[in-house]
Design a protein around this motif. Structure first.
Motif, mmCIF file in Angstrom:
data_model
loop_
_atom_site.group_PDB
_atom_site.id
_atom_site.type_symbol
_atom_site.label_atom_id
_atom_site.label_comp_id
_atom_site.label_asym_id
_atom_site.label_seq_id
_atom_site.Cartn_x
_atom_site.Cartn_y
_atom_site.Cartn_z
ATOM 1 N N GLU A 163 0.833 -1.205 0.000
ATOM 2 C CA GLU A 163 0.000 0.000 0.000
ATOM 3 C C GLU A 163 0.869 1.256 0.000
ATOM 4 N N ASN A 180 -7.287 3.030 6.964
ATOM 5 C CA ASN A 180 -7.835 1.968 6.115
ATOM 6 C C ASN A 180 -7.264 0.607 6.481
ATOM 7 N N ARG A 183 -8.802 -0.642 9.759
ATOM 8 C CA ARG A 183 -10.182 -1.098 9.540
ATOM 9 C C ARG A 183 -10.212 -2.453 8.847
ATOM 10 N N GLN A 184 -9.424 -2.579 7.790
ATOM 11 C CA GLN A 184 -9.423 -3.807 6.997
ATOM 12 C C GLN A 184 -8.937 -5.017 7.779
ATOM 13 N N HIS A 185 -7.917 -4.829 8.609
ATOM 14 C CA HIS A 185 -7.245 -5.962 9.245
ATOM 15 C C HIS A 185 -7.471 -6.037 10.754
ATOM 16 N N ASN A 186 -8.288 -5.121 11.281
ATOM 17 C CA ASN A 186 -8.599 -5.117 12.701
ATOM 18 C C ASN A 186 -7.336 -5.134 13.561
#
Length: 196
Positions: A163, A180, A183-186
């Protein structure tokens, strides 16, 4: 294969598991990556908690592998140390200490895998002469120190670095990238910008 633009350092404490797993994963994907430990010595599990195997930084991984095979091959195969060292031999010759990496040049991103290592890296960068005024992003991705979590951490490190590498100017977008990713990978990330 697309050319990677950023230079990465993976840093953990003294056992060479998490940083070397991430190093191996990123290296396979063509990243410009190095790895380091921050301890005084490389410490690998021994027959008991009070009897670790201790090596100096710079000791070749091959030497550690041969030494542990001589001592107790069954124990070190069972606890995952022999496979870990075999992986390390395929990545680089010997462990290096972060505090002595000045000759390696500068990095764009330093990724650590535990809070105390993040603090040590940030403190070390803060104490250096900032002659280049080149920014370096320091991120902590908390990863438990076991072989299973190191494998997960290596994959997450790859996703994060992909990323960052795909972003034209990470400095302008770092807050969004971090939010982001979290959020995506906690996973909660800790990050700061320092300078060389």
């Amino acid at each position: 294969m697309k050319e990677m633009k950023l230079r990465y350092a993976m840093v953990c404490s003294s056992n060479q598991n998490r940083s070397m797993e991430a190093h191996a994963v990123l290296k396979r994907e063509g990243f410009d990556v190095a790895s380091y430990g921050t301890g005084q010595h490389v410490k690998l599990p021994g027959p008991s908690v009070r009897e670790p195997n201790v090596y100096d930084f710079g000791t070749p991984y091959k030497h550690m592998l041969d030494d542990l095979r001589r001592k107790d091959p069954e124990l070190y195969r069972r606890n995952g140390i022999l496979p870990m060292l075999k992986r390390n031999v395929g990545v680089k010759t010997a462990p290096q200490r972060w505090q002595e990496n000045a000759a390696d040049g500068t990095f764009d991103v330093v990724l650590t895998f535990e809070g105390k290592v993040f603090d040590m890296v940030v403190q070390d960068l803060h104490n250096r002469d900032h002659v280049l005024m080149k920014p370096v992003l320091v991120i902590n991705l908390e990863v438990k120190d076991n072989h299973e979590e190191a494998a997960v951490g290596g994959r997450l490190a790859l996703l994060l670095c992909q990323e960052l590498d795909a972003t034209e100017n990470w400095e302008d977008f770092i807050d969004d990238i971090i939010i982001n990713f979290e959020r995506q990978h906690n996973r909660k990330l800790l990050y700061t910008i320092s300078y060389y």
